[in-house]
Motif scaffolding. Structure first.
Motif, PDB file in Angstrom:
ATOM      1  N   ILE A 140     -10.394  11.117  13.001  1.00 12.79           N
ATOM      2  CA  ILE A 140     -11.176  11.667  11.893  1.00 12.79           C
ATOM      3  C   ILE A 140     -11.026  10.916  10.573  1.00 12.79           C
ATOM      4  O   ILE A 140     -11.849  11.088   9.682  1.00 12.79           O
ATOM      5  N   ALA A 141      -9.966  10.097  10.425  1.00 15.88           N
ATOM      6  CA  ALA A 141      -9.819   9.350   9.166  1.00 15.88           C
ATOM      7  C   ALA A 141     -10.879   8.250   9.090  1.00 15.88           C
ATOM      8  O   ALA A 141     -11.090   7.526  10.062  1.00 15.88           O
ATOM      9  N   PRO A 142     -11.546   8.078   7.963  1.00 13.28           N
ATOM     10  CA  PRO A 142     -12.513   6.986   7.826  1.00 13.28           C
ATOM     11  C   PRO A 142     -11.906   5.616   8.123  1.00 13.28           C
ATOM     12  O   PRO A 142     -12.590   4.727   8.637  1.00 13.28           O
ATOM     13  N   ALA A 143     -10.598   5.459   7.828  1.00 11.48           N
ATOM     14  CA  ALA A 143      -9.935   4.177   8.095  1.00 11.48           C
ATOM     15  C   ALA A 143      -9.554   4.009   9.554  1.00 11.48           C
ATOM     16  O   ALA A 143      -9.094   2.932   9.956  1.00 11.48           O
ATOM     17  N   GLY A 144      -9.693   5.072  10.343  1.00  9.00           N
ATOM     18  CA  GLY A 144      -9.494   5.017  11.781  1.00  9.00           C
ATOM     19  C   GLY A 144      -8.166   4.443  12.223  1.00  9.00           C
ATOM     20  O   GLY A 144      -7.096   4.954  11.883  1.00  9.00           O
ATOM     21  N   GLU A 145      -8.195   3.342  12.987  1.00 13.54           N
ATOM     22  CA  GLU A 145      -7.002   2.745  13.580  1.00 13.54           C
ATOM     23  C   GLU A 145      -6.014   2.227  12.538  1.00 13.54           C
ATOM     24  O   GLU A 145      -4.857   1.944  12.861  1.00 13.54           O
ATOM     25  N   ALA A 146      -6.447   2.098  11.310  1.00 10.85           N
ATOM     26  CA  ALA A 146      -5.562   1.590  10.256  1.00 10.85           C
ATOM     27  C   ALA A 146      -4.656   2.676   9.683  1.00 10.85           C
ATOM     28  O   ALA A 146      -3.821   2.396   8.813  1.00 10.85           O
ATOM     29  N   VAL A 147      -4.827   3.906  10.135  1.00  7.64           N
ATOM     30  CA  VAL A 147      -3.948   5.007   9.714  1.00  7.64           C
ATOM     31  C   VAL A 147      -2.891   5.210  10.790  1.00  7.64           C
ATOM     32  O   VAL A 147      -3.214   5.530  11.939  1.00  7.64           O
ATOM     33  N   HIS A 148      -1.638   5.028  10.438  1.00 10.01           N
ATOM     34  CA  HIS A 148      -0.532   5.131  11.393  1.00 10.01           C
ATOM     35  C   HIS A 148       0.344   6.344  11.062  1.00 10.01           C
ATOM     36  O   HIS A 148       0.371   6.804   9.919  1.00 10.01           O
ATOM     37  N   LEU A 149       1.071   6.795  12.063  1.00  7.03           N
ATOM     38  CA  LEU A 149       1.955   7.953  11.896  1.00  7.03           C
ATOM     39  C   LEU A 149       3.384   7.575  12.256  1.00  7.03           C
ATOM     40  O   LEU A 149       3.641   6.909  13.258  1.00  7.03           O
ATOM     41  N   VAL A 150       4.325   8.022  11.436  1.00  7.64           N
ATOM     42  CA  VAL A 150       5.763   7.961  11.733  1.00  7.64           C
ATOM     43  C   VAL A 150       6.298   9.376  11.645  1.00  7.64           C
ATOM     44  O   VAL A 150       5.889  10.143  10.759  1.00  7.64           O
ATOM     45  N   TRP A 151       7.188   9.736  12.574  1.00  3.22           N
ATOM     46  CA  TRP A 151       7.831  11.050  12.441  1.00  3.22           C
ATOM     47  C   TRP A 151       9.242  10.855  11.912  1.00  3.22           C
ATOM     48  O   TRP A 151      10.050  10.138  12.498  1.00  3.22           O
ATOM     49  N   ASN A 152       9.519  11.508  10.781  1.00  5.10           N
ATOM     50  CA  ASN A 152      10.738  11.301  10.003  1.00  5.10           C
ATOM     51  C   ASN A 152      11.353  12.669   9.704  1.00  5.10           C
ATOM     52  O   ASN A 152      11.226  13.188   8.605  1.00  5.10           O
ATOM     53  N   PRO A 153      12.005  13.294  10.696  1.00  2.79           N
ATOM     54  CA  PRO A 153      12.462  14.676  10.534  1.00  2.79           C
ATOM     55  C   PRO A 153      13.438  14.851   9.374  1.00  2.79           C
ATOM     56  O   PRO A 153      14.212  13.942   9.044  1.00  2.79           O
ATOM     57  N   GLU A 154      13.363  16.009   8.750  1.00  2.89           N
ATOM     58  CA  GLU A 154      14.290  16.331   7.658  1.00  2.89           C
ATOM     59  C   GLU A 154      15.502  17.058   8.215  1.00  2.89           C
ATOM     60  O   GLU A 154      15.421  17.760   9.217  1.00  2.89           O
ATOM     61  N   PHE A 155      16.638  16.871   7.528  1.00  4.05           N
ATOM     62  CA  PHE A 155      17.880  17.535   7.916  1.00  4.05           C
ATOM     63  C   PHE A 155      18.521  18.180   6.696  1.00  4.05           C
ATOM     64  O   PHE A 155      19.726  18.092   6.474  1.00  4.05           O
ATOM     65  N   LEU A 156      17.696  18.832   5.882  1.00  4.24           N
ATOM     66  CA  LEU A 156      18.184  19.378   4.624  1.00  4.24           C
ATOM     67  C   LEU A 156      18.927  20.690   4.824  1.00  4.24           C
ATOM     68  O   LEU A 156      18.531  21.534   5.620  1.00  4.24           O
ATOM     69  N   ARG A 157      19.971  20.859   4.034  1.00  2.00           N
ATOM     70  CA  ARG A 157      20.667  22.140   3.941  1.00  2.00           C
ATOM     71  C   ARG A 157      20.243  22.805   2.640  1.00  2.00           C
ATOM     72  O   ARG A 157      20.341  22.189   1.575  1.00  2.00           O
ATOM     73  N   GLU A 158      19.768  24.036   2.725  1.00  2.00           N
ATOM     74  CA  GLU A 158      19.427  24.731   1.478  1.00  2.00           C
ATOM     75  C   GLU A 158      20.682  24.848   0.627  1.00  2.00           C
ATOM     76  O   GLU A 158      21.761  25.151   1.113  1.00  2.00           O
ATOM     77  N   GLY A 159      20.513  24.608  -0.655  1.00  2.00           N
ATOM     78  CA  GLY A 159      21.649  24.571  -1.561  1.00  2.00           C
ATOM     79  C   GLY A 159      22.168  23.163  -1.781  1.00  2.00           C
ATOM     80  O   GLY A 159      22.892  22.902  -2.738  1.00  2.00           O
ATOM     81  N   PHE A 160      21.811  22.241  -0.877  1.00  2.00           N
ATOM     82  CA  PHE A 160      22.247  20.843  -0.983  1.00  2.00           C
ATOM     83  C   PHE A 160      21.080  19.896  -0.701  1.00  2.00           C
ATOM     84  O   PHE A 160      21.277  18.758  -0.294  1.00  2.00           O
ATOM     85  N   ALA A 161      19.856  20.389  -0.895  1.00  2.00           N
ATOM     86  CA  ALA A 161      18.670  19.634  -0.480  1.00  2.00           C
ATOM     87  C   ALA A 161      18.497  18.338  -1.263  1.00  2.00           C
ATOM     88  O   ALA A 161      18.079  17.321  -0.700  1.00  2.00           O
ATOM     89  N   VAL A 162      18.789  18.355  -2.557  1.00  2.00           N
ATOM     90  CA  VAL A 162      18.662  17.132  -3.354  1.00  2.00           C
ATOM     91  C   VAL A 162      19.621  16.074  -2.840  1.00  2.00           C
ATOM     92  O   VAL A 162      19.249  14.919  -2.586  1.00  2.00           O
ATOM     93  N   GLN A 163      20.857  16.457  -2.649  1.00  2.00           N
ATOM     94  CA  GLN A 163      21.866  15.538  -2.126  1.00  2.00           C
ATOM     95  C   GLN A 163      21.473  15.016  -0.749  1.00  2.00           C
ATOM     96  O   GLN A 163      21.602  13.817  -0.462  1.00  2.00           O
ATOM     97  N   ASP A 164      20.987  15.908   0.106  1.00  2.00           N
ATOM     98  CA  ASP A 164      20.657  15.508   1.477  1.00  2.00           C
ATOM     99  C   ASP A 164      19.418  14.622   1.546  1.00  2.00           C
ATOM    100  O   ASP A 164      19.209  13.925   2.542  1.00  2.00           O
TER     101      ASP A 164
END
Length: 446
Positions: A140-164
């Motif tokens: 659906i993106a107008p740029a088609g094949e030029a749009v790529h995806l990376v999955w970069n999961p978060e591992f944040l702890r609430e209360g320490f999210a900035v640090q993490d």
């Protein structure tokens, strides 16, 4: 090299990620289409939730002009990298994750991508989601094949999210396709500063990256429920779960972290993530592999019921006409998050059994009042505990650990404390005249 970045979703994950990316030197536009008021608040330097360090970070980066906010996907059109940071709550009446917000973000964002771009998923999703999204973006993106995806999961702890965010213990990339090398290099540019400090960076396929988050949370939940299961055995045997945890935690194959017996885990991550993991395993035909997580979940819920039982015992078998003080409303300290809060669920269960229950918390009272309006609330500890028949310690705030036990004994009706977090100094409370009880420990009185 600084990049133009968009961050979609302004909950605890997205707001922190946007501010941290701007602090790293990138130019960031942060967008929330479902809750535009959040964009307005954050643009004014006000955080709509409590996360230590975020207020100071906003005050630092907003004057630079590197961080702006919007409510329309069009504002993200010129960014080089787009982070998906929306929520994936549990579906109502089911274990499975609700991907409504993720899918809506993909549809809305894709339509404005008219030039090559990297989309980066950070939301916690069931395995298989990234591959589906990657195909949809190209469709659906107008740029088609030029749009790529990376999955970069978060591992944040609430209360320490900035640090993490700026100093995580690892950074994971899930990449696939012919552009995987270039995608990895582009994301390395985003995280250049933390990577320069030697933080491990692991590159893998989509499915494995998705499973890293699910497996990590399931392991932590299992470890918590394991020590809580041992707590049940200790109560039956008259043993002390704290001494037990200390002894087994010395073994470096086990470790002491997350072996704190208590009322169990809550919040917006562990409970719903392990349930979503179970649901997805069933869809994949691997349900038996995660059947143990059902017991992990069950143990966790039982500890809440056990805390109610202990409090009832200290109220002569009935809550009718009794006053119960609850120290803590947030699901954990250093947060105002009350999602699946063990403390509030216990408080509400006791109220329904006839007690007058007064709750206090340093940060979470506004959220608690909205979600549990039938409970009573107090701004400070002494007010909450006045004339109480039993005091329950249910969130591990430092304010409660350090409070003057002798002074508090003078305002309660009966000096009885039940520690649901197992981090109070037993001797100090006993010396101040309190009967001290805790999950998994013998009765300790004066």
């Amino acid at each position: 090299m600084p990049l133009a970045i968009s961050v979609i979703g302004l909950g605890p994950l997205g707001a922190v990620h946007a501010a941290c990316m701007a602090d790293l030197g990138h130019t960031v536009v942060a967008i929330d289409t479902s809750m535009p008021e959040r964009a307005d608040e954050l643009a004014a330097g006000r955080t709509p939730f409590y996360e230590p360090g975020l207020d100071d970070l906003l005050a630092k980066v907003l004057p630079t002009g590197r961080l702006t906010f919007g409510t329309d996907y069009a504002a993200a059109a010129d960014a080089d990298v787009h982070f998906i940071c929306v929520g994936t709550p549990q579906r109502k009446g089911e274990y499975a994750a609700d991907l409504t917000f993720v899918d809506a973000t993909v549809e809305g964002l894709a339509r404005v991508l008219e030039r090559p771009a990297l989309v980066v998923g950070k939301s916690t999703v069931p395995v298989g989601t990234a591959a589906r999204i990657a195909l949809r973006l190209k469709e659906i993106a107008p740029a088609g094949e030029a749009v790529h995806l990376v999955w970069n999961p978060e591992f944040l702890r609430e209360g320490f999210a900035v640090q993490d965010t700026v100093a995580p213990d690892r950074i994971v990339y899930g990449v696939q396709g012919q552009g995987a090398g270039a995608d990895t290099a582009r994301l390395d540019e985003v995280y250049a500063t933390p990577l320069a400090t030697g933080i491990p960076r692991l590159v893998m396929d989509y499915a494995t990256a998705e499973l890293v988050k699910a497996a990590a949370n399931s392991f932590l939940a299992t470890k918590i429920s394991f020590i809580n299961a041992m707590s049940e055995v200790c109560e039956a045997a008259g043993a002390d779960v704290i001494a037990l945890a200390d002894a087994i935690g010395i073994d470096d194959r086990i470790g002491r972290k997350f072996l704190r017996a208590g009322i169990g885990f809550g919040g917006g991550c562990l409970p719903k993530d392990i349930r979503a993991f179970m649901a997805r395993a069933g869809e994949l035909g691997a349900e038996p592999a995660l059947s143990f997580l059902k017991e992990v979940d069950s143990i966790n819920q039982r500890r809440r019921a056990r805390m109610v039982d202990l409090a009832r015992e200290e109220c002569d078998g009935s809550f009718v006409g009794k006053r119960v003080a609850v120290l803590g409303a947030a699901f954990k300290p250093f947060s105002d998050d009350i999602r699946d809060s063990p403390a509030l669920h216990i408080a509400e269960a006791i109220r329904r059994l006839g007690a007058t229950v007064t709750v206090t918390d340093p940060k979470a009272l506004p959220n608690a009042r909205k979600a549990f309006p039938d409970l009573d609330y107090a701004e400070d500890i002494e007010e909450a505990c006045r004339e109480a028949d039993v005091v329950l310690h249910l969130t591990g705030w430092p304010e409660y650990r350090d409070f003057d036990a002798a002074a508090l004994a003078k305002v309660v009706r009966n000096p009885v404390l039940i520690d649901g977090f197992n981090n109070l100094d037993v001797a100090r409370w006993r010396d101040a005249g309190w009967t001290f009880r805790a999950l998994g420990r013998p009765v300790l009185d004066t």
